[in-house]
Design a protein around this motif. Structure first.
Motif, PDB file in Angstrom:
ATOM      1  N   VAL A   8       0.873  -1.167   0.000  1.00 20.37           N
ATOM      2  CA  VAL A   8       0.000   0.000   0.000  1.00 20.37           C
ATOM      3  C   VAL A   8       0.914   1.221   0.000  1.00 20.37           C
ATOM      4  CG1 VAL A   8      -1.681   1.368   1.302  1.00 20.37           C
ATOM      5  CG2 VAL A   8      -1.937  -1.121   1.158  1.00 20.37           C
ATOM      6  N   TRP A   9       0.895   1.950  -1.112  1.00 20.58           N
ATOM      7  CA  TRP A   9       1.765   3.115  -1.280  1.00 20.58           C
ATOM      8  C   TRP A   9       0.952   4.380  -1.014  1.00 20.58           C
ATOM      9  CZ3 TRP A   9       6.946   3.808  -3.084  1.00 20.58           C
ATOM     10  CH2 TRP A   9       7.288   5.135  -3.367  1.00 20.58           C
ATOM     11  N   PRO A  55      -9.384   1.467   6.322  1.00 20.49           N
ATOM     12  CA  PRO A  55     -10.205   0.566   5.493  1.00 20.49           C
ATOM     13  C   PRO A  55      -9.476   0.076   4.242  1.00 20.49           C
ATOM     14  CG  PRO A  55     -10.985   2.840   5.315  1.00 20.49           C
ATOM     15  CD  PRO A  55      -9.993   2.818   6.422  1.00 20.49           C
ATOM     16  N   ILE A  56      -8.586   0.899   3.693  1.00 19.56           N
ATOM     17  CA  ILE A  56      -7.822   0.484   2.508  1.00 19.56           C
ATOM     18  C   ILE A  56      -6.849  -0.632   2.871  1.00 19.56           C
ATOM     19  CG2 ILE A  56      -6.165   1.261   0.765  1.00 19.56           C
ATOM     20  CD1 ILE A  56      -7.435   4.075   1.085  1.00 19.56           C
ATOM     21  N   ILE A  57      -6.191  -0.473   4.020  1.00 17.34           N
ATOM     22  CA  ILE A  57      -5.256  -1.499   4.486  1.00 17.34           C
ATOM     23  C   ILE A  57      -6.000  -2.797   4.791  1.00 17.34           C
ATOM     24  CG2 ILE A  57      -3.707  -2.114   6.390  1.00 17.34           C
ATOM     25  CD1 ILE A  57      -2.965   0.913   6.495  1.00 17.34           C
ATOM     26  N   ALA A  58      -7.169  -2.670   5.399  1.00 21.61           N
ATOM     27  CA  ALA A  58      -7.959  -3.869   5.706  1.00 21.61           C
ATOM     28  C   ALA A  58      -8.372  -4.596   4.430  1.00 21.61           C
ATOM     29  CB  ALA A  58      -9.188  -3.482   6.521  1.00 21.61           C
ATOM     30  N   GLN A  59      -8.786  -3.839   3.427  1.00 19.79           N
ATOM     31  CA  GLN A  59      -9.209  -4.439   2.164  1.00 19.79           C
ATOM     32  C   GLN A  59      -8.027  -5.097   1.432  1.00 19.79           C
ATOM     33  OE1 GLN A  59     -11.142  -1.703  -0.487  1.00 19.79           O
ATOM     34  NE2 GLN A  59     -11.777  -3.284  -1.924  1.00 19.79           N
ATOM     35  N   ALA A  60      -6.829  -4.526   1.605  1.00 26.59           N
ATOM     36  CA  ALA A  60      -5.646  -5.090   0.948  1.00 26.59           C
ATOM     37  C   ALA A  60      -5.224  -6.416   1.568  1.00 26.59           C
ATOM     38  CB  ALA A  60      -4.491  -4.091   1.014  1.00 26.59           C
ATOM     39  N   ASN A  61      -5.690  -6.678   2.791  1.00 26.27           N
ATOM     40  CA  ASN A  61      -5.399  -7.957   3.461  1.00 26.27           C
ATOM     41  C   ASN A  61      -3.897  -8.216   3.522  1.00 26.27           C
ATOM     42  OD1 ASN A  61      -6.062 -10.355   4.806  1.00 26.27           O
ATOM     43  ND2 ASN A  61      -6.149 -11.527   2.900  1.00 26.27           N
TER      44      ASN A  61
END
Length: 375
Positions: free
Chosen positions: A33-34, A107-113
């Motif tokens: 995640v950048w 939420p972005i980090i969570a979605q990236a798993n």
């Protein structure tokens, strides 16, 4: 299983930085995640700052395409364009900015798993959110001396950097000068690499290079105040039978060089286009001023110039010492003019190309991966 990464760097795309070179290679077997730049100074009411702020506000917050039109963003990399307060000075501002970032990124980090992610930051201002994103390891990649870097809120960034150094599990520095600033117990020297294949493989001459039969002295990169424009102007005057070509976005001092008939400013070029220039001009220039920023730098273009095989002429700074055998180091305009005359008829130098052939970004990323996996 490789640990994934949350990376705070500059805006993804455009001319790749050392961080982008490294992360692109790490993304081959890690999810990334950048987070695009959160800033190193507070914005002003200048036209450039207003344009940048508008772009930040209107760009999609999440993208897998990045900004580069010529080099695709890896599928495993998610680019985030956050809205936040750049380099806040007060404790309240810092908490507010950290909260804004956390709420957008969580939420972005969570979605990236992500798997047991490491937080990597090239920006000291990310320290405020370093313990709020579910990471257990912190890496600080120091590629510049922020205390002397132009366009930075020095007091604010120096304070954040000190906090970051105290928290970091691993500190990476791009130059020997930066390495000496930090404790060696968790600091590793990671000099810049080179895309050797790109710059050493013969390619066609760029169509917009001057084609009047004169030798060409060339430079590409940031045409900012850290170039010695006084020396350049005198050298240009001493060599009216040479073309001088500058590639990059020019500052006012660079624009002033246009008063010379033998100067061409070509504007910015994509990274993959650069060998079409550096392989075909007569000599490559590194005309830096002598200041703390340059003493700490390890310019990417040094190894790229060497890989292109053309003579390299530079003012003195520590990072060039490793390649003194292949670089003409000059102190003034007269010495630069003499070095250029000597370079005019030289053939491509295979020895200087061999000297950098092992220092690829792939090799740097492989070493880096072992350090990350040992955290």
């Amino acid at each position: 299983m490789k640990r994934d990464l949350i990376v705070f760097g500059e805006d993804w795309g455009g001319l790749p930085s050392s961080t982008q070179h490294l992360i692109r290679r790490l993304s081959q077997d890690r999810k990334i995640v950048w987070v695009n730049s959160i800033g190193l100074r507070r914005p002003t009411l200048t036209v450039n700052d207003c344009k940048r702020a508008w772009q930040k506000l209107t760009t999609r917050s999440v993208s897998n395409k990045g900004a580069s039109k010529t080099c695709a963003t890896p599928q495993s990399l998610t680019v985030v364009n956050p809205s936040t307060l750049p380099a806040p000075r007060t404790m309240l501002g810092r908490k507010l900015a950290a909260g804004m970032l956390r709420n957008q990124l969580a939420p972005i980090i969570a979605q990236a798993n992500l798997h047991n992610p490491i937080l990597w930051t090239s920006l000291p201002t990310a320290v405020d959110v370093s313990d709020q994103l579910g990471t257990s390891s912190l890496v600080y990649y120091c590629g510049d001396d922020f205390s002397s870097l132009a366009g930075v809120d020095h007091h604010t960034v120096a304070q954040r950097e000190q906090e970051l150094v105290e928290k970091a599990d691993l500190i990476l520095t791009a130059s020997e000068t930066l390495f000496t600033r930090f404790s060696d117990k968790c600091t590793r020297l990671l000099p810049h690499g080179v895309d050797y294949s790109l710059f050493s493989t013969p390619c066609p001459r760029a169509e917009d290079l001057p084609n009047n039969g004169r030798p060409i002295a060339g430079f590409y990169g940031s045409l900012s105040e850290w170039l010695d424009y006084k020396m350049l102007a005198k050298t240009i005057t001493l060599l009216p039978d040479w073309n001088f070509v500058f590639i990059g976005k020019p500052c006012e001092a660079a624009l002033a060089l246009k008063q010379h008939d033998n100067v061409t400013l070509l504007g910015p070029k994509s990274h993959h286009e650069l060998p079409g220039y550096s392989q075909h001009w007569s000599a490559s220039l590194l005309p830096f001023t002598n200041n703390d920023q340059i003493k700490a730098c390890n310019p990417l273009k040094l190894r790229e110039y060497l890989a292109a095989g053309r003579p390299v002429i530079s003012t003195p700074f520590p990072a060039v010492n490793e390649y003194r055998t292949f670089v003409s180091v000059v102190q003034n305009a007269e010495e630069m003019a003499k070095a250029l005359r000597n370079a005019a008829e030289q053939a491509p130098n295979a020895h200087q190309q061999t000297a950098v052939s092992a220092h690829t970004w792939d090799a740097r990323a492989e070493k880096l991966a072992t350090w990350l996996d040992a955290l």
